[in-house]
Design a protein around this motif. Structure first.
Motif, PDB file in Angstrom:
ATOM      1  N   SER A  68      99.343  38.467   6.719  1.00 22.69           N
ATOM      2  CA  SER A  68     100.098  37.819   8.043  1.00 22.69           C
ATOM      3  C   SER A  68      98.282  37.357   8.808  1.00 22.69           C
ATOM      4  CB  SER A  68     100.670  38.712   8.461  1.00 22.69           C
ATOM      5  OG  SER A  68     100.810  38.742  10.308  1.00 22.69           O
ATOM      6  N   LYS A  69      98.441  36.218   8.736  1.00 18.19           N
ATOM      7  CA  LYS A  69      96.942  35.590  10.285  1.00 18.19           C
ATOM      8  C   LYS A  69      97.319  36.078  11.237  1.00 18.19           C
ATOM      9  CE  LYS A  69      95.469  31.794   7.679  1.00 18.19           C
ATOM     10  NZ  LYS A  69      96.092  32.049   6.707  1.00 18.19           N
ATOM     11  N   GLU A  70      98.572  36.325  11.069  1.00 20.56           N
ATOM     12  CA  GLU A  70      99.422  36.727  13.253  1.00 20.56           C
ATOM     13  C   GLU A  70      99.069  37.897  13.151  1.00 20.56           C
ATOM     14  OE1 GLU A  70     101.841  33.497  11.488  1.00 20.56           O
ATOM     15  OE2 GLU A  70     101.352  35.381  10.791  1.00 20.56           O
ATOM     16  N   MET A  71      98.512  39.161  12.281  1.00 18.77           N
ATOM     17  CA  MET A  71      98.778  40.688  12.047  1.00 18.77           C
ATOM     18  C   MET A  71      97.318  40.398  12.569  1.00 18.77           C
ATOM     19  SD  MET A  71      99.600  43.342  12.665  1.00 18.77           S
ATOM     20  CE  MET A  71     101.566  43.435  12.936  1.00 18.77           C
ATOM     21  N   MET A  72      96.275  40.282  11.529  1.00 20.44           N
ATOM     22  CA  MET A  72      95.135  39.880  11.497  1.00 20.44           C
ATOM     23  C   MET A  72      94.320  39.315  13.009  1.00 20.44           C
ATOM     24  SD  MET A  72      92.509  37.547   9.704  1.00 20.44           S
ATOM     25  CE  MET A  72      92.207  35.982  10.660  1.00 20.44           C
ATOM     26  N   ILE A  73      95.078  38.356  13.420  1.00 22.77           N
ATOM     27  CA  ILE A  73      94.847  38.000  14.896  1.00 22.77           C
ATOM     28  C   ILE A  73      95.013  39.491  16.150  1.00 22.77           C
ATOM     29  CG2 ILE A  73      95.052  36.128  16.932  1.00 22.77           C
ATOM     30  CD1 ILE A  73      95.329  33.858  14.541  1.00 22.77           C
ATOM     31  N   LYS A  74      95.751  39.639  15.449  1.00 23.28           N
ATOM     32  CA  LYS A  74      96.395  40.783  17.293  1.00 23.28           C
ATOM     33  C   LYS A  74      95.576  41.960  16.952  1.00 23.28           C
ATOM     34  CE  LYS A  74     100.181  43.743  17.660  1.00 23.28           C
ATOM     35  NZ  LYS A  74     101.823  44.308  17.612  1.00 23.28           N
ATOM     36  N   LEU A  75      95.038  42.490  15.898  1.00 22.06           N
ATOM     37  CA  LEU A  75      94.538  43.540  15.812  1.00 22.06           C
ATOM     38  C   LEU A  75      93.108  43.346  15.682  1.00 22.06           C
ATOM     39  CD1 LEU A  75      96.081  44.820  11.977  1.00 22.06           C
ATOM     40  CD2 LEU A  75      95.833  46.077  14.649  1.00 22.06           C
ATOM     41  N   PHE A  76      92.777  41.902  15.257  1.00 22.22           N
ATOM     42  CA  PHE A  76      91.011  41.910  15.782  1.00 22.22           C
ATOM     43  C   PHE A  76      90.870  41.524  17.367  1.00 22.22           C
ATOM     44  CE2 PHE A  76      89.361  39.818  12.337  1.00 22.22           C
ATOM     45  CZ  PHE A  76      88.880  40.663  11.569  1.00 22.22           C
ATOM     46  N   ASN A  77      91.900  41.539  18.531  1.00 24.21           N
ATOM     47  CA  ASN A  77      91.697  41.427  19.621  1.00 24.21           C
ATOM     48  C   ASN A  77      91.980  42.757  19.920  1.00 24.21           C
ATOM     49  OD1 ASN A  77      91.616  39.112  20.388  1.00 24.21           O
ATOM     50  ND2 ASN A  77      93.731  38.510  20.279  1.00 24.21           N
ATOM     51  N   VAL A  78      92.738  43.553  19.611  1.00 23.23           N
ATOM     52  CA  VAL A  78      92.740  44.606  20.219  1.00 23.23           C
ATOM     53  C   VAL A  78      91.048  45.543  19.685  1.00 23.23           C
ATOM     54  CG1 VAL A  78      93.427  47.436  19.136  1.00 23.23           C
ATOM     55  CG2 VAL A  78      95.274  45.581  18.877  1.00 23.23           C
ATOM     56  N   LYS A  80      88.533  43.737  19.886  1.00 20.83           N
ATOM     57  CA  LYS A  80      87.944  43.120  20.814  1.00 20.83           C
ATOM     58  C   LYS A  80      87.768  43.680  22.564  1.00 20.83           C
ATOM     59  CE  LYS A  80      87.441  38.637  21.219  1.00 20.83           C
ATOM     60  NZ  LYS A  80      86.387  38.393  20.861  1.00 20.83           N
ATOM     61  N   GLY A  81      89.145  44.405  22.477  1.00 19.94           N
ATOM     62  CA  GLY A  81      89.321  44.815  23.116  1.00 19.94           C
ATOM     63  C   GLY A  81      88.693  46.490  23.670  1.00 19.94           C
ATOM     64  N   SER A  82      88.614  47.137  22.908  1.00 18.72           N
ATOM     65  CA  SER A  82      87.255  48.439  22.565  1.00 18.72           C
ATOM     66  C   SER A  82      85.899  48.353  22.512  1.00 18.72           C
ATOM     67  CB  SER A  82      88.181  49.371  20.719  1.00 18.72           C
ATOM     68  OG  SER A  82      89.451  49.377  20.482  1.00 18.72           O
ATOM     69  N   LEU A  83      85.718  47.594  22.056  1.00 23.04           N
ATOM     70  CA  LEU A  83      84.544  46.661  22.189  1.00 23.04           C
ATOM     71  C   LEU A  83      84.131  46.282  23.800  1.00 23.04           C
ATOM     72  CD1 LEU A  83      83.504  44.829  18.662  1.00 23.04           C
ATOM     73  CD2 LEU A  83      83.051  47.616  19.102  1.00 23.04           C
ATOM     74  N   ALA A  84      84.964  46.040  24.113  1.00 19.27           N
ATOM     75  CA  ALA A  84      84.562  45.833  25.626  1.00 19.27           C
ATOM     76  C   ALA A  84      84.804  46.802  26.647  1.00 19.27           C
ATOM     77  CB  ALA A  84      85.954  44.627  25.833  1.00 19.27           C
ATOM     78  N   GLU A  85      85.759  47.804  26.210  1.00 20.68           N
ATOM     79  CA  GLU A  85      85.622  48.961  26.760  1.00 20.68           C
ATOM     80  C   GLU A  85      84.169  50.269  26.796  1.00 20.68           C
ATOM     81  OE1 GLU A  85      87.959  53.142  26.275  1.00 20.68           O
ATOM     82  OE2 GLU A  85      88.692  51.314  26.094  1.00 20.68           O
ATOM     83  N   LEU A  86      84.344  49.620  25.828  1.00 22.65           N
ATOM     84  CA  LEU A  86      82.293  50.328  24.731  1.00 22.65           C
ATOM     85  C   LEU A  86      81.662  49.970  25.790  1.00 22.65           C
ATOM     86  CD1 LEU A  86      81.508  52.936  23.374  1.00 22.65           C
ATOM     87  CD2 LEU A  86      81.067  51.346  21.704  1.00 22.65           C
ATOM     88  N   TYR A  87      81.479  48.807  26.051  1.00 20.54           N
ATOM     89  CA  TYR A  87      80.378  47.537  26.522  1.00 20.54           C
ATOM     90  C   TYR A  87      80.298  48.116  27.781  1.00 20.54           C
ATOM     91  CZ  TYR A  87      77.238  44.112  28.549  1.00 20.54           C
ATOM     92  OH  TYR A  87      76.573  43.553  28.912  1.00 20.54           O
ATOM     93  N   GLU A  88      81.674  48.593  28.555  1.00 16.06           N
ATOM     94  CA  GLU A  88      81.602  48.761  30.137  1.00 16.06           C
ATOM     95  C   GLU A  88      81.320  50.187  29.875  1.00 16.06           C
ATOM     96  OE1 GLU A  88      81.765  47.350  33.375  1.00 16.06           O
ATOM     97  OE2 GLU A  88      81.839  45.623  31.655  1.00 16.06           O
ATOM     98  N   ASP A  89      81.458  51.161  29.024  1.00 17.59           N
ATOM     99  CA  ASP A  89      80.792  52.413  29.219  1.00 17.59           C
ATOM    100  C   ASP A  89      79.419  52.512  29.362  1.00 17.59           C
ATOM    101  OD1 ASP A  89      83.068  53.805  29.965  1.00 17.59           O
ATOM    102  OD2 ASP A  89      83.604  54.354  27.429  1.00 17.59           O
ATOM    103  N   TYR A  90      78.802  51.808  27.912  1.00 21.82           N
ATOM    104  CA  TYR A  90      77.331  51.423  28.343  1.00 21.82           C
ATOM    105  C   TYR A  90      76.698  51.007  29.802  1.00 21.82           C
ATOM    106  CZ  TYR A  90      77.249  53.364  23.251  1.00 21.82           C
ATOM    107  OH  TYR A  90      76.670  54.052  22.100  1.00 21.82           O
ATOM    108  N   ALA A  91      77.459  50.341  29.524  1.00 23.96           N
ATOM    109  CA  ALA A  91      76.672  49.392  31.275  1.00 23.96           C
ATOM    110  C   ALA A  91      76.622  50.113  32.468  1.00 23.96           C
ATOM    111  CB  ALA A  91      77.247  48.290  31.696  1.00 23.96           C
TER     112      ALA A  91
END
Length: 215
Positions: A68-78, A80-91
């Protein structure tokens, strides 16, 4: 790929560069959070879980992408969101403590950037992590993590662009499944009079085939 095959080859996420960087981020974050925050600070668990979510969702996304490419895209977006949260914590860590976030062009930035380009395995970074902890260099680890997060996010984005192009050209798994089924039926037409196949065997699609008879 054969017209009667619709599953992609199993994804080896360990070989993907963005997974390796996410794994490195988890190792750094685990060490950083437990070393530079006071015991009991909720930020420890939040940062470690964000780093874990980034890594785990990349792995699951690649594996699920087989069907499922759809599921892959969904999980990759999750991820990306987690890494964005982590970026803000370090910043936030650097900003509230009035510590320097390295800028492109500075000696520290360029040195670390070159290291990241020439090393991909998490174990390559372990000596650097240990040295920074021993010398209490939280600035180095925080800036290294900020750099790795941006690199990981960029690589995920490029991977998704390629997946999008493949989806447009080839379609999704459901389309591939339908095409494979249609191809099989073209070579194995539904019969109306049995037997019709060699050795007096009824066709697989016929209701008179033993496997299709009601017991």
């Amino acid at each position: 790929m054969s017209n009667t095959h619709f599953l992609h080859a199993p994804g080896d996420y360990h070989s993907q560069l963005f997974y390796k960087k996410a794994e490195t981020l988890y190792d750094i974050t685990y060490a950083f959070a437990n070393a530079f925050f006071e015991k009991g600070d909720r930020t420890i668990d939040q940062m470690v879980q964000a780093a874990r979510s980034g890594k785990q969702n990349i792995a699951e996304g690649i594996v699920d992408g087989v069907t499922s490419k759809e599921m892959m895209i969904k999980l990759f977006n999750v991820a990306k969101g987690s890494l964005a949260e982590l970026y803000e914590d370090y910043a936030d860590y650097l900003r509230v403590r009035r510590k320097t976030a390295w800028q492109k062009g500075s000696e520290d930035f360029e040195r670390t950037y070159a290291f990241c380009l020439n090393h991909s395995e998490a174990t390559d970074f372990h000596p650097l992590i240990d040295k920074s902890l021993a010398e209490h260099k939280d600035i180095e680890l925080a800036n290294l993590s900020l750099m790795l997060i941006k690199q990981t996010d960029y690589l995920i984005h490029k991977f998704l662009e390629t997946a999008q192009e493949q989806f447009v050209a080839e379609g999704g798994t459901k389309e591939a499944m339908y095409a494979a089924r249609s191809k099989w039926r073209d070579g194995n037409p539904v019969c109306h009079k049995c037997p019709v196949l060699p050795n007096n065997e009824p066709c697989l699609s016929c209701r008179n085939h033993p496997r299709n008879r009601k017991r």
